[in-house]
Design an enzyme around this catalytic site. Structure first.
Site, PDB file in Angstrom:
ATOM      1  N   TYR A 168      45.679  36.556  39.676  1.00  0.00           N
ATOM      2  CA  TYR A 168      44.531  37.268  40.243  1.00  0.00           C
ATOM      3  C   TYR A 168      43.548  36.273  40.858  1.00  0.00           C
ATOM      4  O   TYR A 168      43.095  35.325  40.203  1.00  0.00           O
ATOM      5  CB  TYR A 168      43.834  38.066  39.152  1.00  0.00           C
ATOM      6  CG  TYR A 168      42.902  39.139  39.663  1.00  0.00           C
ATOM      7  CD1 TYR A 168      43.367  40.433  39.871  1.00  0.00           C
ATOM      8  CD2 TYR A 168      41.561  38.869  39.909  1.00  0.00           C
ATOM      9  CE1 TYR A 168      42.509  41.440  40.310  1.00  0.00           C
ATOM     10  CE2 TYR A 168      40.704  39.865  40.355  1.00  0.00           C
ATOM     11  CZ  TYR A 168      41.184  41.146  40.557  1.00  0.00           C
ATOM     12  OH  TYR A 168      40.344  42.137  40.994  1.00  0.00           O
TER      13      TYR A 168
ATOM     14  N   TYR B  23      42.348  42.637  49.251  1.00  0.00           N
ATOM     15  CA  TYR B  23      41.751  42.821  47.928  1.00  0.00           C
ATOM     16  C   TYR B  23      41.980  44.255  47.520  1.00  0.00           C
ATOM     17  O   TYR B  23      41.284  45.159  47.929  1.00  0.00           O
ATOM     18  CB  TYR B  23      40.255  42.499  47.990  1.00  0.00           C
ATOM     19  CG  TYR B  23      39.521  42.752  46.689  1.00  0.00           C
ATOM     20  CD1 TYR B  23      39.738  41.940  45.578  1.00  0.00           C
ATOM     21  CD2 TYR B  23      38.605  43.785  46.578  1.00  0.00           C
ATOM     22  CE1 TYR B  23      39.065  42.166  44.389  1.00  0.00           C
ATOM     23  CE2 TYR B  23      37.921  44.021  45.388  1.00  0.00           C
ATOM     24  CZ  TYR B  23      38.158  43.215  44.296  1.00  0.00           C
ATOM     25  OH  TYR B  23      37.485  43.441  43.122  1.00  0.00           O
TER      26      TYR B  23
END
Lengths: 514, 388
Positions: free
Chosen positions: B297, B341
């Site tokens: 991440y 994103y």
């Protein structure tokens, strides 16, 4: 560096009126006052052909002005009391006047000015008429040729040295006007005084938002009650004694719901920090620093580090708690950077206000450079950092400094009128800043030190409740026939940013004693 | 008991479908429609129909209720619906929820989804200036009056301490950004397709919150991503090779906070990700050297470095060199800096493609992929493996 590049020049100085005889005039006072109460929308300004302004260069600003009082002991004493200056040369049987007081002897005081020239009135009339109605003092450069003593009669002449092209600054758009004054004592040149002001039309004031409110609930209300009472409270577990922050209704170490509080000592260090650049928020002017403070008790708290520029905050910086009111409803626990760590690396304690002048100086700088023996602080080296001087900016200091310097501009003593002119409160005048810098330098260099020149530029205003930290660095050392002359760069930082930057030349006569 | 023992979830369920909308800066349609489009695309990919779905999982931050997505996607009765909290920390946990439901027979086919107009609508990067006086609001409230208001700033506080601890400069974050953008450059679905960067570009980019520069920060994106989970047995009858959920874990550390974990520990690591890592290694029986691709991440580059250290790919403080030397294929879709994103869900999809062998930046023979979810918050992770 002009205002456009100084940090954090608040709009609040919009109504500031230049303090010197060379620029004070009733018309400019009225000009500034005419902004009062109005939202500072962009004044309608008219272009003035630059040649029309340039034509004033070289013309007299004041002719054959006479100081209203002879140089005298009571005014010297009042000045020294206001500045907290205990230099022995300014007291006793045969005192001299503090050199930085020079401009005060030329001030018109409550009853106004005499000796002002037609040219000067014309120039200001032209600028006022074109919409450049506000005035702010930006620079003061003084050279001291001979000491002023009680009984000296002061006379002065001033010339308009330059008028700038139109400049746009953070404050607004206008013209810089520089005057140069010769000050005489008994007809003999005693010093020169160059003063720069900006005559400008204030830029539209953007509404400044308030800081985000603390999020207060039943679990943490006690913390904020403590803040209101100027106590930083840390929870202490009733079961295992563990201190904890943030506030919670139980202990993570043992699970006990019992707790009481202890009051933080206020000492701490910066554990980590960030510098906020983007995006902008209404209440904050980026870039600004936010610190994670580790308190001496071991818990951490997020806060702002004040008293140093945002780019001087470092991990490990020692800080001390201070409560600061940020708006009508909100006080916050903030942390002021202390000397003794970065960025103030000199040895020795900062002087206390009114304490003994410290002549110890800092540790010799490892960086080398010119080394001159015999100064009262021992070896004087290029690169030496003077101990920092912390000056609480109290209301009484601002008012006493203004009155001691014969400056009766309302923005320096009347909060209501200052607010009406767009300032959040009264603020320190440039003469007081000058006087404090004189004190800072002679405190460090001792009773035989002679101030030669002081040149300063103002930035963020000094408002009541703030603290200014003066720091100095020896930038050059010259061994001449009169003794050792040091060029000292001085910076005064307050909670908003840099209040003042300047350079002082100070001479230590040969054989001078500490 | 999985903090201490191997859990029984590994190998029971598999990801069989992935589907996404385009990733854009302005989708021009509702978040609900993005969710529905992604769900339909994922079901198509899985070779399943809306009628097969009996479970749905999303994030608490998602604005699209499971029932409404189901209603608009032609999905009927649901026996399982769940949401996971803590922002992007939910990403892999939605898959874990689905696997738990499938492994226990609570549901047969579960769709996990996340959809938002995060760029054209509510932008997380614009920050927070007020919170309600709930426990959660109060936790963030300690930072707000002082102007610490954005996700970048919350990450930067830990990042600064990390740099201090290991004697590094902000340039240490550069290799992560360069790696992400390298893979994005060859991924047609990536916003930064065809736009690689250099370390010099990174070092020259403007400050957002020191020590974070613009190129340390992920994009803001409009889009939707959905993932379909069913049992490994059923997966074998579907069109794509199953991406078996070899291990799935959530993790929160002691004295955990959401983004403001400033008050515990040494601030130079991610304790919650360590909780995830220990479970994943234990349950999968794998070691870092057996991972073929890491999808870590990356809302902000510093936390990629800390994750590599928490998972034991390298020693603390050494991750920047590890990334620079490309010792592990990392974020082969381009990550959230380079591709999009999508709160980590697009990373789960990339991990599936690597197992299937269909990534645009395919690592030959990839048999085990590690995927992680949002960092700085209670988080989650997955190890996906090929079947058999």
């Amino acid at each position: 560096m002009h205002l456009a590049s100084t940090e954090k020049v608040g709009h609040v100085r919009a109504a500031r009126h230049a303090e010197g005889t060379s620029v004070s005039s009733d018309s400019t006072v009225r000009g500034a006052a005419s902004d009062a109460g109005r939202d500072m929308a962009y004044n309608a300004v008219r272009d003035i052909p630059y040649d029309d302004l340039k034509a004033f260069e070289g013309r007299a600003a004041a002719e054959a002005g006479i100081g209203k009082d002879l140089v005298n002991v009571p005014m010297i004493r009042h000045w020294c009391e206001a500045m907290g200056d205990t230099h022995p040369a300014y007291a006793g049987a045969d005192p001299i006047a503090p050199p930085t007081m020079m401009q005060a002897w030329t001030m018109g005081g409550l009853s106004g000015h005499e000796g002002r020239s037609d040219a000067y009135d014309e120039l200001f009339g032209l600028l006022d008429g074109a919409g450049y109605t506000s005035v702010v003092a930006t620079d003061c450069e003084q050279e001291y040729v001979r000491a002023l003593r009680p009984g000296d009669e002061i006379s002065f002449d001033a010339v308009i040295e330059s008028v700038s092209e139109r400049k746009t600054t953070k404050l607004g758009t206008g013209h810089f006007v520089t005057t140069r004054m010769d000050i005489r004592a008994g007809g003999e040149l005693a010093g020169t005084h160059r003063f720069r002001i900006l005559k400008y039309a204030p830029a539209r004031r953007k509404p400044k938002g308030k800081r985000p409110r603390p999020v207060i609930n039943r679990d943490n209300a006690g913390f904020w009650e403590g803040v209101a009472a100027h106590r930083l409270l840390i929870q202490r577990c009733g079961g295992c004694g563990e201190l904890r922050f943030p506030w919670l209704p139980g202990c993570n170490a043992c699970g006990s719901p019992e707790w009481d509080t202890i009051e933080a000592s206020g000492e701490g260090t910066v554990y980590s920090y960030v510098v906020m650049h983007h995006p902008p928020f209404p209440a904050f002017d980026p870039p600004y620093a936010v610190g994670l403070i580790e308190l001496a008790e071991g818990v951490r708290i997020v806060s702002n580090v004040i008293g140093v520029p945002y780019d001087k905050v470092r991990v490990g910086l020692p800080v001390r708690l201070e409560f600061q009111r940020v708006d009508e409803e909100l006080e916050l626990p903030l942390f002021r950077a202390l000397g003794g760590g970065p960025p103030f690396t000199s040895g020795g304690e900062p002087f206390g206000s009114g304490g003994e002048p410290s002549v110890g100086g800092g540790e010799p700088c490892a960086g080398g450079g010119a080394l001159v023996e015999g100064g009262p602080g021992g070896a004087l080296r290029v690169g030496e950092e003077l101990p920092a001087l912390e000056i609480p900016i109290t209301r009484i200091l601002i008012v006493a400094g203004a009155i001691a310097s014969r400056d009766y501009q309302d923005v320096h003593h009347d909060a209501e009128l200052a607010k009406a002119k767009g300032s959040p409160d009264i603020f320190m005048n440039i003469l007081t800043t000058n006087g404090l810098i004189g004190r800072y330098i002679t405190d460090r260099f001792g009773p035989t030190a002679v101030l030669r020149t002081v040149a300063i530029r103002l930035g963020a205003p000094n408002y009541p409740g703030d603290t200014m930290v003066l720091s100095g660095t020896v930038e050059a050392v010259d061994n001449g026939p009169d003794g050792v002359t040091a060029m000292v760069k001085v910076v005064g930082t307050n909670g908003i940013g840099k209040h003042v930057t300047g350079t002082v030349a100070v001479t230590l006569p040969p054989g001078g004693t500490a | 008991m999985s903090l201490r023992t191997r859990d029984g979830l590994g190998g029971k369920a598999a990801i069989v479908g992935i589907g996404a909308t385009e990733f854009s800066k302005d989708s021009g349609r509702s978040e609900l429609r993005l969710a529905v489009e992604a769900v339909r695309a994922a079901l198509d990919d899985a070779g399943l129909s809306p009628a097969d779905v009996d479970g749905m999982v999303t994030f608490t931050m998602d604005t699209n209720p499971e029932i409404t997505v189901a209603q608009a996607a032609g999905i009927g009765e649901l026996s399982f619906f769940s949401r996971v909290h803590y922002g992007g920390g939910a990403a892999c946990a939605t898959i874990q929820q689905a696997a738990l439901a499938v492994a226990t027979g609570v549901a047969e086919v579960v769709v996990c989804y996340r959809a938002f107009n995060e760029r054209s609508g509510r932008r997380f990067g614009s920050g927070v200036q007020r919170r309600e006086p709930s426990a959660e609001g109060a936790a963030l409230g300690w930072s707000l009056p002082f102007g610490l208001l954005t996700p970048a700033s919350w990450v930067a506080m830990a990042a600064q301490r990390y740099l201090h601890t290991y004697g590094l400069t902000a340039d240490a974050f550069g290799p992560v950004a360069v790696t992400d953008r390298k893979y994005a450059a060859t991924n047609p679905a990536a916003y930064f397709h065809g736009k690689p960067i250099t370390l010099a570009d990174h070092a020259a980019s403007r400050w957002i919150v020191e020590p974070l520069r613009l190129l340390d920060c992920c994009q803001e994106t409009d889009g939707g991503q959905a993932i379909v989970v069913t049992s490994v047995e059923r997966a074998r009858d579907l069109p794509h090779p199953p991406a078996v959920i070899t291990a799935a874990a959530q993790g929160a550390g002691r004295a955990q906070e959401q983004m403001t974990g400033f008050y515990r520990g040494d601030l130079s690591g991610l304790p919650e990700m360590s909780v995830v890592a220990q479970q994943l290694w234990r349950t999968s029986g794998l070691a870092p050297s057996e991972v073929d691709v890491g999808i870590l991440y990356d809302h902000f580059t510093p936390f990629v470095l800390m994750q590599l250290e928490e998972f034991g790919f390298c020693e603390p403080g050494e991750a920047t060199g590890f990334v620079a030397e490309e010792r592990l294929p990392l974020n082969t879709h381009g990550g959230q800096l380079g591709e999009a994103y999508l709160h980590g869900m697009n990373g789960v999809a990339e991990a599936v493609r690597q197992i299937r062998g269909t990534s645009v930046n395919q690592i030959p023979g990839a048999a085990h992929t590690l995927v992680t979810a949002g960092t700085g918050v209670p988080t989650s992770g997955l190890i996906l493996g090929s079947d058999g």
